[in-house]
Design a protein around this motif. Structure first.
Motif, PDB file in Angstrom:
ATOM      1  N   UNK A   2       0.841  -1.193   0.000  1.00 13.00           N
ATOM      2  CA  UNK A   2       0.000   0.000   0.000  1.00 13.00           C
ATOM      3  C   UNK A   2       0.874   1.239   0.000  1.00 13.00           C
ATOM      4  N   UNK A   3       0.388   2.293  -0.620  1.00 17.73           N
ATOM      5  CA  UNK A   3       1.096   3.568  -0.579  1.00 17.73           C
ATOM      6  C   UNK A   3       0.429   4.537   0.375  1.00 17.73           C
ATOM      7  N   UNK A   4      -0.487   4.027   1.218  1.00 16.26           N
ATOM      8  CA  UNK A   4      -1.238   4.870   2.135  1.00 16.26           C
ATOM      9  C   UNK A   4      -0.787   4.665   3.573  1.00 16.26           C
ATOM     10  N   UNK A   5      -0.874   5.706   4.404  1.00 17.14           N
ATOM     11  CA  UNK A   5      -0.635   5.519   5.835  1.00 17.14           C
ATOM     12  C   UNK A   5      -1.667   4.561   6.420  1.00 17.14           C
ATOM     13  N   UNK A   6      -1.358   3.913   7.548  1.00 16.90           N
ATOM     14  CA  UNK A   6      -2.314   2.974   8.157  1.00 16.90           C
ATOM     15  C   UNK A   6      -3.668   3.630   8.404  1.00 16.90           C
ATOM     16  N   UNK A   7      -4.718   2.939   8.021  1.00 16.79           N
ATOM     17  CA  UNK A   7      -6.116   3.322   8.240  1.00 16.79           C
ATOM     18  C   UNK A   7      -6.555   4.569   7.477  1.00 16.79           C
ATOM     19  N   UNK A   8      -5.696   5.097   6.596  1.00 18.55           N
ATOM     20  CA  UNK A   8      -6.085   6.312   5.867  1.00 18.55           C
ATOM     21  C   UNK A   8      -7.295   6.060   4.979  1.00 18.55           C
ATOM     22  N   UNK A   9      -7.306   4.919   4.287  1.00 19.97           N
ATOM     23  CA  UNK A   9      -8.453   4.603   3.440  1.00 19.97           C
ATOM     24  C   UNK A   9      -9.718   4.420   4.246  1.00 19.97           C
ATOM     25  N   UNK A  10      -9.617   3.761   5.402  1.00 21.98           N
ATOM     26  CA  UNK A  10     -10.792   3.556   6.250  1.00 21.98           C
ATOM     27  C   UNK A  10     -11.354   4.887   6.740  1.00 21.98           C
ATOM     28  N   UNK A  11     -10.470   5.784   7.161  1.00 19.02           N
ATOM     29  CA  UNK A  11     -10.955   7.087   7.647  1.00 19.02           C
ATOM     30  C   UNK A  11     -11.648   7.859   6.538  1.00 19.02           C
ATOM     31  N   UNK A  12     -11.094   7.823   5.344  1.00 20.51           N
ATOM     32  CA  UNK A  12     -11.721   8.524   4.223  1.00 20.51           C
ATOM     33  C   UNK A  12     -13.062   7.888   3.882  1.00 20.51           C
TER      34      UNK A  12
END
Length: 287
Positions: A2-12
């Motif tokens: 993943x290129x995202x910080x942890x849980x960034x997708x979930x928060x969005x």
């Protein structure tokens, strides 16, 4: 990878869901649907969400919504389509959201560059969604994208919400949680809807709820007070992790900077909407 910080997708994704959800608590929806001849509040909300699927019956909605009692659905579906066609319902729900967002956020916010930016970021993320095994997402993806920025954003939140929701059903099945067990365990996290709201809107009886509690206790997921055990917490965390995995593509496509910016913009609009009364005060809680 993943290129995202942890849980960034979930928060969005959480912000997208909450920006979509005022539809189901809006008096403007009632006004629009009564003009169509739909008077019952439950029928209105079932029709509003299922209309992209066409003039479907209770069986289809039980499968795609997951946690509604079939008997409740059968009281309204497919009968609601005798009052209004799915096409007229789709037009009415968009008019309702136009009125609702104007009321909650104000004309200045709707015309702002930030609104237009959020809409385009969310639509870009939705390009990463996939259709296979995603009936509610795929049906909504067939709808035209509105022209107005605030309606473009709401349409995008619908796509992202239903994409995540379709994947979440797969995760629930894998976790072995039936419809009522899914509701009970989510409420036990403290982040779900209250039992009163769920029982009044999903068609289950208190006896159904209590039986699900006992089943979850028997599996060691709830304790004697109805709180999640360590095993219950772990199951719910694993469930959300699996949902994140199945829903990663839209946010990976948007990238870390885009996800951060969309989350920031959405949070600003959401804070304003909540402050303007977008949701009932007693919507969430364990009691």
């Amino acid at each position: 990878m993943t290129n995202l910080p942890p849980l960034a997708g979930r928060r969005c994704a959480h912000q997208m869901n909450l920006l979509h959800a005022p539809l189901f608590f809006s008096a403007d929806l009632d006004t629009e649907f009564k003009e169509l001849g739909i008077e019952d509040a439950t029928a209105m909300r079932l029709a509003a969400r299922s209309a992209p699927l066409g003039a479907v019956g209770a069986g289809t909605v039980a499968a795609t919504f997951y946690n509604y009692h079939h008997e409740l659905l059968a009281r309204h579906l497919p009968g609601v389509w005798e009052s209004a066609s799915p096409a007229s319902v789709l037009d009415a729900r968009l008019r309702a959201m136009d009125t609702t967002l104007n009321r909650l956020l104000g004309a200045e916010a709707l015309a702002s560059p930030e609104m237009a930016e959020a809409a385009e970021l969310a639509l870009r993320a939705a390009e990463g969604c996939t259709r296979h095994a995603r009936p509610l997402y795929s049906a909504n993806a067939d709808l035209p994208v509105p022209d107005a920025p605030h309606l473009r954003l709401w349409h995008a939140t619908t796509l992202l919400r239903e994409h995540r929701g379709d994947g979440h059903l797969t995760a629930l099945l894998t976790a072995g949680l039936d419809p009522v067990e899914a509701l009970v365990s989510h409420t036990a996290t403290g982040r779900g809807m209250s039992p009163r709201w769920l029982l009044s809107t999903r068609g289950w009886r208190r006896a159904d709820w209590d039986a699900a509690v006992e089943r979850l206790r028997g599996r060691g997921l709830l304790d004697a007070e109805g709180e999640l055990t360590a095993a219950g917490v772990a199951l719910r965390e694993a469930l959300e992790d699996e949902t994140d995995r199945l829903d990663a593509a839209p946010y990976e496509l948007l990238g870390a900077d885009g996800v951060a910016r969309l989350t920031e913009l959405a949070k600003g609009f959401l804070v304003a909407a909540v402050g303007a009364g977008a949701f009932p005060a007693d919507l969430t809680g364990k009691a």
